[in-house]
Design a protein around this motif. Structure first.
Motif, PDB file in Angstrom:
ATOM      1  N   GLY A   1      10.884  -3.284 -25.596  1.00  0.00           N
ATOM      2  CA  GLY A   1      12.140  -3.908 -25.206  1.00  0.00           C
ATOM      3  C   GLY A   1      12.079  -5.401 -25.379  1.00  0.00           C
ATOM      4  O   GLY A   1      11.155  -5.922 -26.029  1.00  0.00           O
ATOM      5  N   PRO A   2      13.033  -6.132 -24.860  1.00  0.00           N
ATOM      6  CA  PRO A   2      13.053  -7.590 -25.001  1.00  0.00           C
ATOM      7  C   PRO A   2      11.759  -8.220 -24.475  1.00  0.00           C
ATOM      8  O   PRO A   2      11.280  -7.833 -23.409  1.00  0.00           O
ATOM      9  CB  PRO A   2      14.268  -8.017 -24.158  1.00  0.00           C
ATOM     10  N   LYS A   3      11.214  -9.157 -25.240  1.00  0.00           N
ATOM     11  CA  LYS A   3       9.960  -9.807 -24.844  1.00  0.00           C
ATOM     12  C   LYS A   3      10.245 -10.927 -23.850  1.00  0.00           C
ATOM     13  O   LYS A   3      11.189 -11.706 -24.034  1.00  0.00           O
ATOM     14  CB  LYS A   3       9.251 -10.360 -26.064  1.00  0.00           C
ATOM     15  N   ILE A   4       9.467 -10.970 -22.787  1.00  0.00           N
ATOM     16  CA  ILE A   4       9.616 -12.012 -21.779  1.00  0.00           C
ATOM     17  C   ILE A   4       8.269 -12.717 -21.592  1.00  0.00           C
ATOM     18  O   ILE A   4       7.296 -12.377 -22.271  1.00  0.00           O
ATOM     19  CB  ILE A   4      10.142 -11.418 -20.440  1.00  0.00           C
ATOM     20  N   GLY A   5       8.194 -13.685 -20.671  1.00  0.00           N
ATOM     21  CA  GLY A   5       6.995 -14.505 -20.488  1.00  0.00           C
ATOM     22  C   GLY A   5       5.750 -13.692 -20.175  1.00  0.00           C
ATOM     23  O   GLY A   5       5.816 -12.563 -19.695  1.00  0.00           O
ATOM     24  N   CYS A   6       4.620 -14.283 -20.480  1.00  0.00           N
ATOM     25  CA  CYS A   6       3.299 -13.677 -20.277  1.00  0.00           C
ATOM     26  C   CYS A   6       3.074 -12.454 -21.161  1.00  0.00           C
ATOM     27  O   CYS A   6       2.237 -11.590 -20.833  1.00  0.00           O
ATOM     28  CB  CYS A   6       3.084 -13.314 -18.812  1.00  0.00           C
ATOM     29  N   GLY A   7       3.814 -12.334 -22.280  1.00  0.00           N
ATOM     30  CA  GLY A   7       3.608 -11.245 -23.239  1.00  0.00           C
ATOM     31  C   GLY A   7       4.051  -9.889 -22.722  1.00  0.00           C
ATOM     32  O   GLY A   7       3.477  -8.865 -23.114  1.00  0.00           O
ATOM     33  N   ASP A   8       5.073  -9.843 -21.926  1.00  0.00           N
ATOM     34  CA  ASP A   8       5.546  -8.563 -21.376  1.00  0.00           C
ATOM     35  C   ASP A   8       6.830  -8.119 -22.083  1.00  0.00           C
ATOM     36  O   ASP A   8       7.444  -8.858 -22.859  1.00  0.00           O
ATOM     37  CB  ASP A   8       5.820  -8.692 -19.870  1.00  0.00           C
ATOM     38  N   SER A   9       7.221  -6.915 -21.803  1.00  0.00           N
ATOM     39  CA  SER A   9       8.487  -6.379 -22.306  1.00  0.00           C
ATOM     40  C   SER A   9       9.360  -5.950 -21.129  1.00  0.00           C
ATOM     41  O   SER A   9       8.874  -5.570 -20.054  1.00  0.00           O
ATOM     42  CB  SER A   9       8.251  -5.170 -23.223  1.00  0.00           C
ATOM     43  N   LEU A  10      10.684  -5.979 -21.369  1.00  0.00           N
ATOM     44  CA  LEU A  10      11.646  -5.508 -20.364  1.00  0.00           C
ATOM     45  C   LEU A  10      12.198  -4.185 -20.842  1.00  0.00           C
ATOM     46  O   LEU A  10      12.708  -4.075 -21.965  1.00  0.00           O
ATOM     47  CB  LEU A  10      12.771  -6.539 -20.197  1.00  0.00           C
ATOM     48  N   VAL A  11      12.105  -3.152 -20.007  1.00  0.00           N
ATOM     49  CA  VAL A  11      12.479  -1.791 -20.415  1.00  0.00           C
ATOM     50  C   VAL A  11      13.607  -1.292 -19.530  1.00  0.00           C
ATOM     51  O   VAL A  11      13.562  -1.414 -18.297  1.00  0.00           O
ATOM     52  CB  VAL A  11      11.259  -0.855 -20.337  1.00  0.00           C
ATOM     53  N   ALA A  12      14.599  -0.664 -20.180  1.00  0.00           N
ATOM     54  CA  ALA A  12      15.746  -0.114 -19.446  1.00  0.00           C
ATOM     55  C   ALA A  12      15.437   1.288 -18.952  1.00  0.00           C
ATOM     56  O   ALA A  12      14.872   2.114 -19.688  1.00  0.00           O
ATOM     57  CB  ALA A  12      16.969  -0.096 -20.350  1.00  0.00           C
ATOM     58  N   THR A  13      15.801   1.582 -17.722  1.00  0.00           N
ATOM     59  CA  THR A  13      15.701   2.930 -17.147  1.00  0.00           C
ATOM     60  C   THR A  13      17.072   3.310 -16.587  1.00  0.00           C
ATOM     61  O   THR A  13      17.931   2.439 -16.352  1.00  0.00           O
ATOM     62  CB  THR A  13      14.664   2.992 -16.021  1.00  0.00           C
ATOM     63  N   THR A  14      17.288   4.588 -16.379  1.00  0.00           N
ATOM     64  CA  THR A  14      18.571   5.054 -15.856  1.00  0.00           C
ATOM     65  C   THR A  14      18.367   5.836 -14.559  1.00  0.00           C
ATOM     66  O   THR A  14      17.330   6.471 -14.363  1.00  0.00           O
ATOM     67  CB  THR A  14      19.303   5.949 -16.878  1.00  0.00           C
ATOM     68  N   THR A  15      19.415   5.785 -13.731  1.00  0.00           N
ATOM     69  CA  THR A  15      19.393   6.508 -12.466  1.00  0.00           C
ATOM     70  C   THR A  15      20.206   7.788 -12.588  1.00  0.00           C
ATOM     71  O   THR A  15      20.758   8.091 -13.652  1.00  0.00           O
ATOM     72  CB  THR A  15      20.005   5.642 -11.353  1.00  0.00           C
ATOM     73  N   ALA A  16      20.290   8.530 -11.527  1.00  0.00           N
ATOM     74  CA  ALA A  16      21.193   9.683 -11.475  1.00  0.00           C
ATOM     75  C   ALA A  16      22.639   9.176 -11.512  1.00  0.00           C
ATOM     76  O   ALA A  16      22.918   8.007 -11.212  1.00  0.00           O
ATOM     77  CB  ALA A  16      20.937  10.478 -10.196  1.00  0.00           C
ATOM     78  N   PRO A  17      23.608  10.024 -11.906  1.00  0.00           N
ATOM     79  CA  PRO A  17      25.019   9.588 -11.961  1.00  0.00           C
ATOM     80  C   PRO A  17      25.492   9.058 -10.612  1.00  0.00           C
ATOM     81  O   PRO A  17      25.214   9.626  -9.556  1.00  0.00           O
ATOM     82  CB  PRO A  17      25.766  10.853 -12.373  1.00  0.00           C
ATOM     83  N   VAL A  18      26.222   7.958 -10.674  1.00  0.00           N
ATOM     84  CA  VAL A  18      26.771   7.290  -9.491  1.00  0.00           C
ATOM     85  C   VAL A  18      28.250   7.015  -9.738  1.00  0.00           C
ATOM     86  O   VAL A  18      28.644   6.648 -10.849  1.00  0.00           O
ATOM     87  CB  VAL A  18      26.016   5.963  -9.221  1.00  0.00           C
TER      88      VAL A  18
END
Length: 235
Positions: A119-136
């Protein structure tokens, strides 16, 4: 000596004279000017007056005033307003704001050391990952999404290997506003982070979760009325 005989005619003539003398006695005295006039009787006052010509004048006739019908008794029910003032039926008001919908929420977590592969790269060499919840069910997706992120008090996100650096922070969502392609959210509370690398991670989690919920391409986060960069620079 013989008595003189009165004939029947003589007797009858004498009787007639006596009767005539009784009928034609002396006239009764006429009333003087000093005598008060007798009061007029009600009958006389009601009789029609006589004009100089001797023609009786009919009494003035007065037509009976028309009797108006009795006013109806007051009613406790208010009278209906005139037709022009009667309330017109109005259409059912349409709900304002966004339509209600039911869908999963998208929440962003951190893949440490992924270096932007997932996912999108952020500081300290990490990635941001999208997760989903149950329907709301929601109208404004930003509030439910940020609240779901702040309500997660676990560092690890299941067995996915992702982490949540906000799990120790005590933050409350106050509101959000979409202005063009920028979403602004306001929070109150305090951050509790584990180190310097958690600063860009916490900021990215909040900004990307808000952008995904609103469809914006940029985000501004305010904590206790101050920009998030100013607040996190003190950590």
């Amino acid at each position: 000596m013989t008595r003189p005989r009165h004939t029947v005619l003589s007797v009858l003539g004498l009787s007639g004279l006596i009767i005539l003398t009784g009928c034609f006695g002396p006239p009764s005295p006429s009333p003087t000017s000093s005598s008060p006039a007798p009061p007029a009787s009600p009958a006389a006052s009601a009789s029609p007056s006589t004009t100089a010509t001797g023609t009786p004048t009919p009494p003035p006739t007065t037509s009976a005033a028309p009797t108006s019908p009795a006013a109806p008794p007051p009613s406790s029910v208010p009278a209906s307003p005139p037709p022009s003032q009667e309330p017109q039926p109005t259409q059912e008001p349409t709900p304002t704001g966004l339509p209600e919908q039911t869908a999963p929420l998208t929440i962003y977590y951190v893949a440490v050391g992924d270096n932007g592969l997932s996912g999108p790269k952020i500081g300290c060499g990490d990635s941001l990952v999208a997760t989903t919840t149950a329907p709301v069910t929601f109208r404004d997706q930003v509030g439910p999404s940020i609240n779901a992120l702040l309500a997660n008090k676990s560092r690890d996100v299941g067995l996915s290997g992702l982490i949540n650096v906000l799990y120790q922070s005590s933050l409350t969502y106050l509101g959000g506003e979409l202005n063009g392609s920028t979403i602004s959210i306001w929070l109150s509370g305090q951050f509790m982070l584990g180190g310097v690398c958690d600063i860009p991670r916490a900021k990215a989690q909040l900004e990307y979760t808000a952008m995904s919920a609103s469809g914006a391409t940029s985000a501004q986060v305010y904590v206790n009325g101050r920009p998030i960069d100013e607040v996190l620079s003190l950590k």
